[in-house]
Write a protein that holds these residues in place. Structure first.
Motif, PDB file in Angstrom:
ATOM      1  N   LEU A 106       0.824  -1.212   0.000  1.00 55.40           N
ATOM      2  CA  LEU A 106       0.000   0.000   0.000  1.00 55.40           C
ATOM      3  C   LEU A 106       0.859   1.264   0.000  1.00 55.40           C
ATOM      4  N   HIS A 107       2.045   1.174   0.592  1.00 55.77           N
ATOM      5  CA  HIS A 107       2.977   2.312   0.544  1.00 55.77           C
ATOM      6  C   HIS A 107       3.391   2.606  -0.897  1.00 55.77           C
ATOM      7  N   SER A 108       3.691   1.560  -1.659  1.00 55.47           N
ATOM      8  CA  SER A 108       4.064   1.768  -3.062  1.00 55.47           C
ATOM      9  C   SER A 108       2.899   2.328  -3.870  1.00 55.47           C
ATOM     10  N   MET A 109       1.686   1.895  -3.534  1.00 53.06           N
ATOM     11  CA  MET A 109       0.522   2.459  -4.219  1.00 53.06           C
ATOM     12  C   MET A 109       0.414   3.956  -3.940  1.00 53.06           C
ATOM     13  N   ARG A 110       0.725   4.363  -2.728  1.00 49.33           N
ATOM     14  CA  ARG A 110       0.695   5.788  -2.396  1.00 49.33           C
ATOM     15  C   ARG A 110       1.766   6.562  -3.172  1.00 49.33           C
ATOM     16  N   LEU A 111       2.910   5.923  -3.384  1.00 50.30           N
ATOM     17  CA  LEU A 111       3.963   6.594  -4.144  1.00 50.30           C
ATOM     18  C   LEU A 111       3.474   6.965  -5.547  1.00 50.30           C
ATOM     19  N   ASP A 112       2.606   6.145  -6.107  1.00 47.41           N
ATOM     20  CA  ASP A 112       2.079   6.439  -7.443  1.00 47.41           C
ATOM     21  C   ASP A 112       1.218   7.700  -7.464  1.00 47.41           C
ATOM     22  N   LEU A 113       0.776   8.147  -6.306  1.00 50.54           N
ATOM     23  CA  LEU A 113      -0.035   9.364  -6.243  1.00 50.54           C
ATOM     24  C   LEU A 113       0.808  10.628  -6.192  1.00 50.54           C
ATOM     25  N   SER A 114       2.106  10.463  -5.886  1.00 53.81           N
ATOM     26  CA  SER A 114       2.933  11.663  -5.707  1.00 53.81           C
ATOM     27  C   SER A 114       4.238  11.656  -6.491  1.00 53.81           C
ATOM     28  N   GLU A 115       4.761  10.469  -6.813  1.00 47.95           N
ATOM     29  CA  GLU A 115       6.071  10.386  -7.454  1.00 47.95           C
ATOM     30  C   GLU A 115       5.930  10.141  -8.955  1.00 47.95           C
ATOM     31  N   THR A 116       6.729  10.832  -9.747  1.00 51.59           N
ATOM     32  CA  THR A 116       6.731  10.610 -11.198  1.00 51.59           C
ATOM     33  C   THR A 116       8.091  10.151 -11.717  1.00 51.59           C
ATOM     34  N   SER A 117       9.110  10.207 -10.860  1.00 46.72           N
ATOM     35  CA  SER A 117      10.436   9.700 -11.232  1.00 46.72           C
ATOM     36  C   SER A 117      11.135   9.232  -9.965  1.00 46.72           C
ATOM     37  N   TYR A 118      12.157   8.386 -10.136  1.00 47.57           N
ATOM     38  CA  TYR A 118      12.797   7.746  -8.988  1.00 47.57           C
ATOM     39  C   TYR A 118      14.306   7.741  -9.126  1.00 47.57           C
ATOM     40  N   ASN A 119      14.994   7.869  -7.978  1.00 46.77           N
ATOM     41  CA  ASN A 119      16.411   7.530  -7.937  1.00 46.77           C
ATOM     42  C   ASN A 119      16.505   6.026  -7.672  1.00 46.77           C
ATOM     43  N   GLN A 120      17.718   5.492  -7.612  1.00 49.51           N
ATOM     44  CA  GLN A 120      17.871   4.045  -7.484  1.00 49.51           C
ATOM     45  C   GLN A 120      17.241   3.515  -6.207  1.00 49.51           C
ATOM     46  N   GLU A 121      17.429   4.213  -5.103  1.00 49.28           N
ATOM     47  CA  GLU A 121      16.867   3.754  -3.827  1.00 49.28           C
ATOM     48  C   GLU A 121      15.339   3.747  -3.867  1.00 49.28           C
ATOM     49  N   GLY A 122      14.768   4.814  -4.407  1.00 47.34           N
ATOM     50  CA  GLY A 122      13.322   4.891  -4.495  1.00 47.34           C
ATOM     51  C   GLY A 122      12.745   3.848  -5.442  1.00 47.34           C
ATOM     52  N   TYR A 123      13.458   3.603  -6.526  1.00 45.27           N
ATOM     53  CA  TYR A 123      13.065   2.583  -7.506  1.00 45.27           C
ATOM     54  C   TYR A 123      13.012   1.203  -6.856  1.00 45.27           C
ATOM     55  N   GLU A 124      14.035   0.865  -6.094  1.00 46.37           N
ATOM     56  CA  GLU A 124      14.070  -0.433  -5.425  1.00 46.37           C
ATOM     57  C   GLU A 124      12.981  -0.535  -4.361  1.00 46.37           C
ATOM     58  N   GLU A 125      12.730   0.565  -3.657  1.00 46.74           N
ATOM     59  CA  GLU A 125      11.677   0.588  -2.651  1.00 46.74           C
ATOM     60  C   GLU A 125      10.304   0.377  -3.311  1.00 46.74           C
ATOM     61  N   TYR A 126      10.095   1.048  -4.425  1.00 48.09           N
ATOM     62  CA  TYR A 126       8.814   0.913  -5.120  1.00 48.09           C
ATOM     63  C   TYR A 126       8.611  -0.515  -5.615  1.00 48.09           C
ATOM     64  N   ILE A 127       9.621  -1.092  -6.224  1.00 48.70           N
ATOM     65  CA  ILE A 127       9.495  -2.451  -6.759  1.00 48.70           C
ATOM     66  C   ILE A 127       9.262  -3.461  -5.640  1.00 48.70           C
ATOM     67  N   TYR A 128       9.933  -3.268  -4.515  1.00 47.20           N
ATOM     68  CA  TYR A 128       9.703  -4.172  -3.386  1.00 47.20           C
ATOM     69  C   TYR A 128       8.229  -4.150  -2.992  1.00 47.20           C
ATOM     70  N   GLY A 129       7.675  -2.949  -2.829  1.00 48.12           N
ATOM     71  CA  GLY A 129       6.299  -2.842  -2.362  1.00 48.12           C
ATOM     72  C   GLY A 129       5.262  -3.182  -3.403  1.00 48.12           C
ATOM     73  N   SER A 130       5.527  -2.870  -4.659  1.00 47.64           N
ATOM     74  CA  SER A 130       4.518  -3.079  -5.695  1.00 47.64           C
ATOM     75  C   SER A 130       4.523  -4.483  -6.272  1.00 47.64           C
ATOM     76  N   ALA A 131       5.652  -5.190  -6.177  1.00 48.30           N
ATOM     77  CA  ALA A 131       5.752  -6.487  -6.851  1.00 48.30           C
ATOM     78  C   ALA A 131       6.342  -7.595  -5.988  1.00 48.30           C
ATOM     79  N   GLU A 132       7.470  -7.333  -5.351  1.00 44.03           N
ATOM     80  CA  GLU A 132       8.133  -8.395  -4.602  1.00 44.03           C
ATOM     81  C   GLU A 132       7.254  -8.908  -3.470  1.00 44.03           C
ATOM     82  N   VAL A 133       6.595  -8.007  -2.750  1.00 45.84           N
ATOM     83  CA  VAL A 133       5.777  -8.455  -1.616  1.00 45.84           C
ATOM     84  C   VAL A 133       4.554  -9.236  -2.092  1.00 45.84           C
ATOM     85  N   VAL A 134       4.056  -8.946  -3.286  1.00 44.73           N
ATOM     86  CA  VAL A 134       2.930  -9.711  -3.809  1.00 44.73           C
ATOM     87  C   VAL A 134       3.372 -11.150  -4.072  1.00 44.73           C
ATOM     88  N   GLY A 135       4.576 -11.297  -4.612  1.00 45.11           N
ATOM     89  CA  GLY A 135       5.136 -12.632  -4.788  1.00 45.11           C
ATOM     90  C   GLY A 135       5.310 -13.353  -3.467  1.00 45.11           C
TER      91      GLY A 135
END
Length: 277
Positions: free
Chosen positions: A106-135
Motif C-alpha cells: 500500500l505504501h508503493s501504491m501511495r507513491l504512485d499518487l505523488s512520485e513521477t520519477s525515482y532515484n535508485q533507492e526509491g526505484y528499489e523501494e517501489y518495486i519491493y512494495g509493488s511487486a516483490e511483496v505480492v510474490g
C-alpha cells in the motif's frame, strides 16, 4: 458463513478473469486448492491499483486511506462486507501473511499518487512494495506453513516479482509517461530513450530472471507449473521487447497474443507431465 465466504472468493476470481488473461491462465495450472487463495490476493492488489490508476475524478488518497483502514479492520475482525477485502482477509488469516507485506504494498501504491520519477533507492523501494511483496504473499500460500521452505525461497521469489514488474515498466513506458507522467527507471528520460539505456535495463531484468529460476524449481509441486508458466510468459514477452528498438517501445505496447499464450500453456503442461521442468 460458508456461502458468504465462497461468493466473495468467486468475486475475486471474476476480477482476475476480467483484468488479466495471462494471470488467469497461470492460476488454472496451479493445484485446484490454490486457485481461490491466489484469486483473492490478485483481487486485492488489482483494486488498490485501480484506485491510483483510474479513479481520476475522485480523491485517490482518501480512497486509498479508507481501503487500507478497511483492509486491516477486515483482517482483525475476520469479516468485511466488501467482498474483495473479505476474501483477502480469509487468505491473510489462514496462511499467516505478514502484515508488513501488505503495508509495503500500500505504501508503493501511495507513491504512485505523488512520485513521477525515482532515484535508485526509491526505484528499489517501489518495486519491493509493488511487486516483490505480492510474490511473497503468494509464496506464503504455496508453502502452506512450511516456514523453512518459505525463508529459503524468499530471495528468488523477490527476484521473480522484480523481473515481472520491470518488464511491465518497459512494456508500459509509453502509457505510464503519456497518461500518468511517470518514468520508473532511474535516470531515464522518456524523450531521449536511448539504446544504451534500454540495454542496461534489459541486463538488470535478465539477471533477475536468472536468479529466479532456481527458486521456481524448488516450489511445491502444486505451485511449480503455474509459476513456471508465468515465468515463461514474461520471459517470452521480455525477449520480444529486447528485439524491438527503443523508438518502437515508445510508440506501442508490446504484447503476446492470447493464441500464443494458450500454445505456451499446452507446451509447458506437456513438459511438466514428462517431468522436464
Amino acid at each position: 458463513m460458508k456461502l458468504f465466504d465462497q461468493t466473495t472468493l468467486e468475486c475475486s476470481k471474476l476480477i482476475t478473469q476480467r483484468y488479466s488473461t495471462s494471470f488467469t491462465l497461470g492460476i488454472r495450472t496451479l493445484h485446484k486448492k490454490l486457485h481461490f487463495p491466489i484469486y483473492a490476493i490478485y483481487g486485492f492488489v488489482r483494486y488498490a491499483d485501480e484506485i491510483v490508476d483510474t479513479f481520476h475524478s475522485k480523491d485517490k488518497l482518501a480512497l486509498l486511506d479508507k481501503f487500507e483502514h478497511d483492509t486491516f479492520e477486515a483482517i482483525s475482525e475476520k469479516i468485511s462486507l466488501n467482498p474483495v477485502l473479505h476474501a483477502f482477509q480469509l487468505v491473510v488469516n489462514q496462511y499467516q501473511i505478514d502484515h508488513q507485506l501488505i503495508k509495503a504494498f500500500l505504501h508503493s501504491m501511495r507513491l504512485d499518487l505523488s512520485e513521477t520519477s525515482y532515484n535508485q533507492e526509491g526505484y528499489e523501494e517501489y518495486i519491493y512494495g509493488s511487486a516483490e511483496v505480492v510474490g511473497l504473499m503468494c509464496l506464503k500460500v504455496f508453502c502452506n506453513g512450511n516456514n523453512h521452505l518459505y525463508e529459503e525461497l524468499v530471495p528468488p521469489a523477490k527476484k521473480l516479482g522484480a523481473a515481472f514488474q520491470k518488464v511491465n515498466f518497459i512494456r508500459d513506458i509509453k502509457s505510464d509517461y503519456e497518461e500518468r507522467g511517470r518514468v520508473y527507471f532511474p535516470g531515464v528520460n522518456f524523450n531521449d530513450f536511448s539504446l544504451s539505456a534500454k540495454e542496461a535495463i534489459e541486463a538488470d531484468i535478465q539477471h533477475d530472471f536468472d536468479e529466479a529460476l532456481a527458486g521456481i524449481r524448488k516450489l511445491p509441486a502444486e505451485a511449480r507449473l503455474g509459476v513456471y508458466l508465468a515465468y515463461r510468459y514474461y520471459l517470452k514477452l521480455f525477449k520480444k521487447i529486447k528485439a524491438c528498438p527503443p523508438q518502437r517501445i515508445k510508440e506501442e505496447r508490446i504484447r503476446i497474443p492470447d493464441t500464443r499464450k494458450l500454445t505456451m500453456l499446452l507446451g509447458i503442461y506437456f513438459r511438466h507431465r514428462i517431468h522436464a521442468i
